[in-house]
Design an enzyme around this catalytic site. Structure first.
Site, PDB file in Angstrom:
ATOM      1  N   HIS A   1      -6.662  -3.901   9.773  1.00 36.16           N
ATOM      2  CA  HIS A   1      -7.857  -4.679   9.441  1.00 36.16           C
ATOM      3  C   HIS A   1      -8.725  -4.789  10.703  1.00 36.16           C
ATOM      4  O   HIS A   1      -8.794  -5.858  11.318  1.00 36.16           O
ATOM      5  CB  HIS A   1      -7.468  -6.041   8.894  1.00 36.16           C
ATOM      6  CG  HIS A   1      -6.773  -5.985   7.564  1.00 36.16           C
ATOM      7  ND1 HIS A   1      -6.291  -7.088   6.908  1.00 36.16           N
ATOM      8  CD2 HIS A   1      -6.506  -4.937   6.750  1.00 36.16           C
ATOM      9  CE1 HIS A   1      -5.742  -6.725   5.743  1.00 36.16           C
ATOM     10  NE2 HIS A   1      -5.855  -5.416   5.640  1.00 36.16           N
TER      11      HIS A   1
ATOM     12  N   GLU B   1     -16.873  10.033  23.784  1.00 37.65           N
ATOM     13  CA  GLU B   1     -15.573  10.611  23.447  1.00 37.65           C
ATOM     14  C   GLU B   1     -15.373  10.770  21.938  1.00 37.65           C
ATOM     15  O   GLU B   1     -14.520  11.545  21.505  1.00 37.65           O
ATOM     16  CB  GLU B   1     -14.442   9.734  24.005  1.00 37.65           C
ATOM     17  CG  GLU B   1     -14.367   8.382  23.342  1.00 37.65           C
ATOM     18  CD  GLU B   1     -13.135   7.565  23.749  1.00 37.65           C
ATOM     19  OE1 GLU B   1     -13.227   6.346  23.677  1.00 37.65           O
ATOM     20  OE2 GLU B   1     -12.108   8.156  24.105  1.00 37.65           O
TER      21      GLU B   1
ATOM     22  N   HIS C   1     -12.683  -4.068   4.047  1.00 35.43           N
ATOM     23  CA  HIS C   1     -11.228  -4.237   4.095  1.00 35.43           C
ATOM     24  C   HIS C   1     -10.608  -3.718   5.399  1.00 35.43           C
ATOM     25  O   HIS C   1      -9.896  -4.448   6.068  1.00 35.43           O
ATOM     26  CB  HIS C   1     -10.609  -3.531   2.874  1.00 35.43           C
ATOM     27  CG  HIS C   1      -9.136  -3.736   2.752  1.00 35.43           C
ATOM     28  ND1 HIS C   1      -8.481  -3.805   1.538  1.00 35.43           N
ATOM     29  CD2 HIS C   1      -8.163  -3.863   3.689  1.00 35.43           C
ATOM     30  CE1 HIS C   1      -7.191  -3.998   1.734  1.00 35.43           C
ATOM     31  NE2 HIS C   1      -6.971  -4.026   3.029  1.00 35.43           N
TER      32      HIS C   1
ATOM     33  N   GLU D   1       0.828  -1.215   0.000  1.00 32.17           N
ATOM     34  CA  GLU D   1       0.000   0.000   0.000  1.00 32.17           C
ATOM     35  C   GLU D   1       0.861   1.265   0.000  1.00 32.17           C
ATOM     36  O   GLU D   1       0.403   2.332   0.410  1.00 32.17           O
ATOM     37  CB  GLU D   1      -0.950   0.009   1.211  1.00 32.17           C
ATOM     38  CG  GLU D   1      -1.874  -1.193   1.321  1.00 32.17           C
ATOM     39  CD  GLU D   1      -2.932  -1.293   0.208  1.00 32.17           C
ATOM     40  OE1 GLU D   1      -2.972  -0.393  -0.667  1.00 32.17           O
ATOM     41  OE2 GLU D   1      -3.676  -2.283   0.202  1.00 32.17           O
TER      42      GLU D   1
ATOM     43  N   HIS E   1      -2.618   1.599   8.494  1.00 31.28           N
ATOM     44  CA  HIS E   1      -3.690   0.803   7.900  1.00 31.28           C
ATOM     45  C   HIS E   1      -3.842  -0.479   8.696  1.00 31.28           C
ATOM     46  O   HIS E   1      -2.872  -1.231   8.879  1.00 31.28           O
ATOM     47  CB  HIS E   1      -3.346   0.487   6.438  1.00 31.28           C
ATOM     48  CG  HIS E   1      -4.245  -0.537   5.821  1.00 31.28           C
ATOM     49  ND1 HIS E   1      -5.619  -0.407   5.792  1.00 31.28           N
ATOM     50  CD2 HIS E   1      -3.974  -1.722   5.200  1.00 31.28           C
ATOM     51  CE1 HIS E   1      -6.148  -1.457   5.183  1.00 31.28           C
ATOM     52  NE2 HIS E   1      -5.171  -2.273   4.822  1.00 31.28           N
TER      53      HIS E   1
HETATM   54  O1  2HA Z   1      -1.542  -7.158   3.363  1.00 28.00           O
HETATM   55  O2  2HA Z   1      -3.310  -4.970   4.375  1.00 28.00           O
HETATM   56  O3  2HA Z   1      -4.119  -3.844   2.136  1.00 28.00           O
HETATM   57  C1  2HA Z   1      -1.359  -5.832   3.512  1.00 28.00           C
HETATM   58  C2  2HA Z   1      -2.643  -5.157   3.400  1.00 28.00           C
HETATM   59  C3  2HA Z   1      -3.086  -4.746   2.071  1.00 28.00           C
HETATM   60 ZN    ZN Z   2      -5.236  -4.239   4.055  1.00 24.04          ZN
END
Ligand code: 2HA
Ligand code: ZN
Length: 276
Positions: free
Chosen positions: A142, A170, A211, A116, A140
């Protein structure tokens, strides 16, 4: 100084491990990047090797020309960052055109920076400009409950912001600008990077439908805390929706206005619409 002794590297590794402990980084899921300060890169210069090959970033980030980043590696596991950082993360340099990068440290067993990288760098470029250089972290993750909500809430900034604001008092104080939503898109490329960085002009948080989450902030604690707050609120909403199909009571638009007044934050009126 050795790279691994530097406090920005230790903070980065600690944040990666915190995310792993939350359960947001199955396998190689998620990625983290930090825009390194000039004095920080100078402090570890003796441990860097500038003989790597320049490679295309996959997008253009002229606003980041000559900047240095610490990033997780593509295919690497957050669970390994603390135990084996030299295999899992790297320091890279962006060229003078903002089109190529080269690795100066790390990924000792080969590999590339995060898949990414275009999204990370385009978000950094937007945030560097919008915050006068104050923001340095892009994350980022998940996040389980945020992802679950992308199957049942409308994929709009308004719906996600308002529902998550209501779930914990909050929230409007922690993310008063609201949060943006990117519809499902193929990850890893320039298109999703452009869509995310557009939202980052307005928000510090962007949800990627089905995602995960992207967060931006000035340092590791604030950025991680933001992701944690959003995900915690999403968890409450998932629990609430699992208990009953409606809310018997909630925080109302006027109560948000009162909160904004006392906590000196501005909550955009577009998120305080009347619900039926
Ligand atoms: O595997 O999270 O979006 C890495 C990620 C791709
Ligand atoms: Zn990801």
């Amino acid at each position: 100084m050795k790279v691994l002794e530097a406090s920005f590297v230790q903070g980065f590794m600690r944040m990666a491990d915190q995310g792993w402990l939350q359960g947001w980084h199955e396998r190689n899921g998620g990625n983290l990047s930090y825009r390194i300060r000039p004095e920080e890169i100078e402090s570890v210069r003796e441990d860097l090797k500038a003989d790597g090959e320049w490679k295309p970033i996959g997008t253009r980030v002229p606003g980041l020309a000559g900047e240095y980043f610490l990033v997780t590696g593509s295919g690497k596991f957050f669970s390994n960052v603390l135990r084996d950082p030299e295999d899992s993360i790297c320091i890279l340099e962006v060229d003078a055109a903002g089109e190529n990068y080269r690795i100066l440290w790390g990924l000792v067993n080969g590999g590339r920076p995060t898949s990414e990288l275009p999204s990370h760098l385009m978000n950094h470029e937007v945030k560097k400009q919008a915050t006068n250089g104050a923001y340095r972290v892009i994350y980022h993750a998940h996040t389980t409950n945020v992802i679950a909500l992308t199957f049942v809430l409308p994929l709009t900034d308004e719906a996600f912001t308002r529902e998550l604001w209501e779930m914990a008092t909050e929230c409007p104080v922690v993310f008063p600008d609201g949060i943006g939503v990117v519809p499902w898109m193929v990850p890893g490329g320039r298109e999703i990077a452009v869509a995310t960085s557009e939202l980052m002009k307005k928000y510090d948080v962007a949800v990627w439908a089905h995602h995960g989450l992207f967060c931006a902030g000035p340092d590791f604690d604030i950025t991680f805390g933001l992701a944690h707050t959003v995900e915690k609120s999403a968890e409450i909403l998932v629990k609430m929706l699992s208990m009953q199909p409606y809310k018997r009571q909630t925080i109302t638009p006027d109560e948000f206005r009162a909160l904004a007044k006392d906590f000196h934050v501005t909550l955009p009126e577009k998120f305080l619409y009347e619900k039926h």
